[in-house]
Write a protein that holds these residues in place. Structure first.
Motif, PDB file in Angstrom:
ATOM      1  N   GLY A 124       0.839  -1.195   0.000  1.00  0.00           N
ATOM      2  CA  GLY A 124       0.000   0.000   0.000  1.00  0.00           C
ATOM      3  C   GLY A 124       0.875   1.248   0.000  1.00  0.00           C
ATOM      4  O   GLY A 124       1.885   1.315  -0.687  1.00  0.00           O
ATOM      5  N   GLY A 125       0.512   2.208   0.805  1.00  0.00           N
ATOM      6  CA  GLY A 125       1.312   3.422   0.899  1.00  0.00           C
ATOM      7  C   GLY A 125       2.257   3.434   2.085  1.00  0.00           C
ATOM      8  O   GLY A 125       2.887   4.459   2.377  1.00  0.00           O
ATOM      9  N   SER A 126       2.388   2.304   2.799  1.00  0.00           N
ATOM     10  CA  SER A 126       3.194   2.256   4.021  1.00  0.00           C
ATOM     11  C   SER A 126       4.644   2.649   3.753  1.00  0.00           C
ATOM     12  O   SER A 126       5.235   2.254   2.753  1.00  0.00           O
ATOM     13  CB  SER A 126       3.146   0.859   4.639  1.00  0.00           C
ATOM     14  N   GLY A 127       5.196   3.460   4.645  1.00  0.00           N
ATOM     15  CA  GLY A 127       6.579   3.894   4.519  1.00  0.00           C
ATOM     16  C   GLY A 127       6.771   5.048   3.568  1.00  0.00           C
ATOM     17  O   GLY A 127       7.891   5.542   3.411  1.00  0.00           O
ATOM     18  N   THR A 128       5.706   5.476   2.913  1.00  0.00           N
ATOM     19  CA  THR A 128       5.793   6.581   1.963  1.00  0.00           C
ATOM     20  C   THR A 128       4.796   7.661   2.372  1.00  0.00           C
ATOM     21  O   THR A 128       4.021   7.486   3.303  1.00  0.00           O
ATOM     22  CB  THR A 128       5.460   6.124   0.532  1.00  0.00           C
ATOM     23  N   GLU A 129       4.808   8.757   1.638  1.00  0.00           N
ATOM     24  CA  GLU A 129       3.833   9.812   1.885  1.00  0.00           C
ATOM     25  C   GLU A 129       2.587   9.639   1.031  1.00  0.00           C
ATOM     26  O   GLU A 129       1.671  10.463   1.090  1.00  0.00           O
ATOM     27  CB  GLU A 129       4.476  11.180   1.618  1.00  0.00           C
ATOM     28  N   ARG A 130       2.532   8.574   0.245  1.00  0.00           N
ATOM     29  CA  ARG A 130       1.351   8.296  -0.566  1.00  0.00           C
ATOM     30  C   ARG A 130       0.353   7.464   0.237  1.00  0.00           C
ATOM     31  O   ARG A 130       0.746   6.668   1.092  1.00  0.00           O
ATOM     32  CB  ARG A 130       1.744   7.556  -1.848  1.00  0.00           C
ATOM     33  N   GLU A 131      -0.928   7.613  -0.055  1.00  0.00           N
ATOM     34  CA  GLU A 131      -1.958   6.899   0.688  1.00  0.00           C
ATOM     35  C   GLU A 131      -2.168   5.476   0.181  1.00  0.00           C
ATOM     36  O   GLU A 131      -2.759   4.644   0.868  1.00  0.00           O
ATOM     37  CB  GLU A 131      -3.292   7.657   0.625  1.00  0.00           C
ATOM     38  N   VAL A 132      -1.681   5.184  -1.014  1.00  0.00           N
ATOM     39  CA  VAL A 132      -1.838   3.863  -1.619  1.00  0.00           C
ATOM     40  C   VAL A 132      -0.574   3.506  -2.392  1.00  0.00           C
ATOM     41  O   VAL A 132       0.270   4.349  -2.655  1.00  0.00           O
ATOM     42  CB  VAL A 132      -3.043   3.832  -2.598  1.00  0.00           C
ATOM     43  N   ALA A 133      -0.465   2.212  -2.761  1.00  0.00           N
ATOM     44  CA  ALA A 133       0.583   1.813  -3.696  1.00  0.00           C
ATOM     45  C   ALA A 133       0.196   2.319  -5.082  1.00  0.00           C
ATOM     46  O   ALA A 133      -0.981   2.424  -5.407  1.00  0.00           O
ATOM     47  CB  ALA A 133       0.733   0.292  -3.707  1.00  0.00           C
ATOM     48  N   VAL A 134       1.202   2.613  -5.895  1.00  0.00           N
ATOM     49  CA  VAL A 134       0.953   3.160  -7.232  1.00  0.00           C
ATOM     50  C   VAL A 134       1.605   2.269  -8.288  1.00  0.00           C
ATOM     51  O   VAL A 134       2.775   1.899  -8.163  1.00  0.00           O
ATOM     52  CB  VAL A 134       1.499   4.594  -7.374  1.00  0.00           C
ATOM     53  N   VAL A 135       0.821   1.924  -9.296  1.00  0.00           N
ATOM     54  CA  VAL A 135       1.355   1.296 -10.503  1.00  0.00           C
ATOM     55  C   VAL A 135       1.299   2.344 -11.604  1.00  0.00           C
ATOM     56  O   VAL A 135       0.221   2.859 -11.927  1.00  0.00           O
ATOM     57  CB  VAL A 135       0.529   0.064 -10.921  1.00  0.00           C
ATOM     58  N   ALA A 136       2.446   2.694 -12.155  1.00  0.00           N
ATOM     59  CA  ALA A 136       2.525   3.702 -13.212  1.00  0.00           C
ATOM     60  C   ALA A 136       3.049   3.038 -14.482  1.00  0.00           C
ATOM     61  O   ALA A 136       4.209   2.609 -14.532  1.00  0.00           O
ATOM     62  CB  ALA A 136       3.431   4.852 -12.799  1.00  0.00           C
ATOM     63  N   ASN A 137       2.193   2.917 -15.471  1.00  0.00           N
ATOM     64  CA  ASN A 137       2.595   2.349 -16.755  1.00  0.00           C
ATOM     65  C   ASN A 137       2.925   3.477 -17.729  1.00  0.00           C
ATOM     66  O   ASN A 137       2.105   4.379 -17.938  1.00  0.00           O
ATOM     67  CB  ASN A 137       1.474   1.478 -17.329  1.00  0.00           C
ATOM     68  N   ILE A 138       4.128   3.431 -18.302  1.00  0.00           N
ATOM     69  CA  ILE A 138       4.522   4.457 -19.252  1.00  0.00           C
ATOM     70  C   ILE A 138       3.863   4.167 -20.598  1.00  0.00           C
ATOM     71  O   ILE A 138       4.180   3.187 -21.268  1.00  0.00           O
ATOM     72  CB  ILE A 138       6.054   4.523 -19.404  1.00  0.00           C
TER      73      ILE A 138
END
Length: 289
Positions: A170-184
């Motif tokens: 998820g977003g644990s350990g980061t400043e994001r609220e969720v995990a992010v999948v970014a496809n270029i």
């Protein structure tokens, strides 16, 4: 069959081993300060720049960088010398699902979770193998299938095998609220934005990537997983991929890798749950499907 009592030490040991192999075990993984990011397609171009940016701008974050031939990835090896403890380099070929599974296994054993996945690999042309088609007469079945396999199928298979660890992180350990999948992706993959035609294999494969990513985003939302999937258009970037076709790029529209990645990371780091399934250009503007 003889059953061990619940309080027997051998029963406890067997249970722990079984639990450790289960998909839910990763949900108990440690909270990695700074998070764990993975860049797929990291040996050069935008992918390599993403790895460099993540390492240099997050002093505690860990990065997994994958590519087809790690031993020949000089840029990654140089970063490994500088960030040995925080950079893990793995072999992954998006056309070979066995290598995707092996990378997922390594991530499970080493980290147990993942907070960011960037699928950066892609092909536009290969000398004497795949050339952008300026007319229908130049379309070849082999080119269409190869572009589709690398640009669309591969990234989705990577998400498939890393899904449990993104869900655990998820977003644990980061400043994001969720995990992010970014496809270029690429603007030329937009059907609504297509006014010039041509480039059949590249356009169609990126359009397929867009649809597959949208499908995945809908499924993650339905399952209430702490993951969002977004698509990113980096602009025309000065890399090996674009170099043969830069002659007609308007002045000021050819970006450096550093500029493009900085813009894309701003989008990633500010992404919220409501951005799930959206298609963004480098400047943060949404692109029509």
């Amino acid at each position: 069959m003889n059953l061990l009592p619940l309080n027997h030490p051998m029963f406890a040991a067997r249970t722990l081993r079984s639990f450790a192999r289960s998909p839910t075990f990763s949900s108990l993984s440690p909270n990695w300060e700074g998070g764990v990011s993975m860049v797929q397609g990291a040996s050069r171009g935008i992918g390599l720049e993403f790895v460099k940016h993540l390492l240099e701008n997050n002093e505690k974050g860990h990065v997994v960088a994958t590519c087809r031939n790690p031993g020949q990835a000089t840029g990654l090896l140089e970063l490994k010398n500088k960030f040995d403890e925080r950079l893990c380099i793995l072999e992954l070929d998006v056309t070979n699902e066995t290598t995707i599974k092996a990378s997922a296994k390594s991530i499970e054993e080493r980290y147990g979770s993942l907070n960011l996945l960037i699928n950066a690999s892609g092909i536009l042309s290969i000398p004497n193998v795949l050339l952008p088609e300026t007319t229908l007469n130049k379309v070849e079945k082999s080119s269409l299938l190869h572009a589709y396999e690398v640009n669309a199928v591969g990234p989705i298979l990577v998400i498939k095998h890393l899904w449990p660890f993104l869900k655990a992180g998820g977003g644990s350990g980061t400043e994001r609220e969720v995990a992010v999948v970014a496809n270029i992706s690429a603007r030329v993959g937009s059907i609504g934005d297509n006014r010039l035609g041509g480039w059949h294999s590249y356009r169609a494969s990126k359009t397929a990537l867009n649809q597959l990513t949208k499908n995945v985003s809908v499924e993650f939302a339905r399952k209430k997983d702490p993951i969002i999937c977004i698509l990113l258009h980096p602009g025309t970037v000065d890399t090996d991929l674009s170099r043969p076709f830069q002659r007609n790029v308007p002045e000021g529209k050819l970006f450096t890798k550093e500029f493009s990645v900085q813009k894309l990371m701003t989008i990633i780091n500010n992404a919220k749950s409501q951005d799930n399934g959206k298609f963004f250009a480098w400047d943060g503007q949404e692109i029509p499907w």
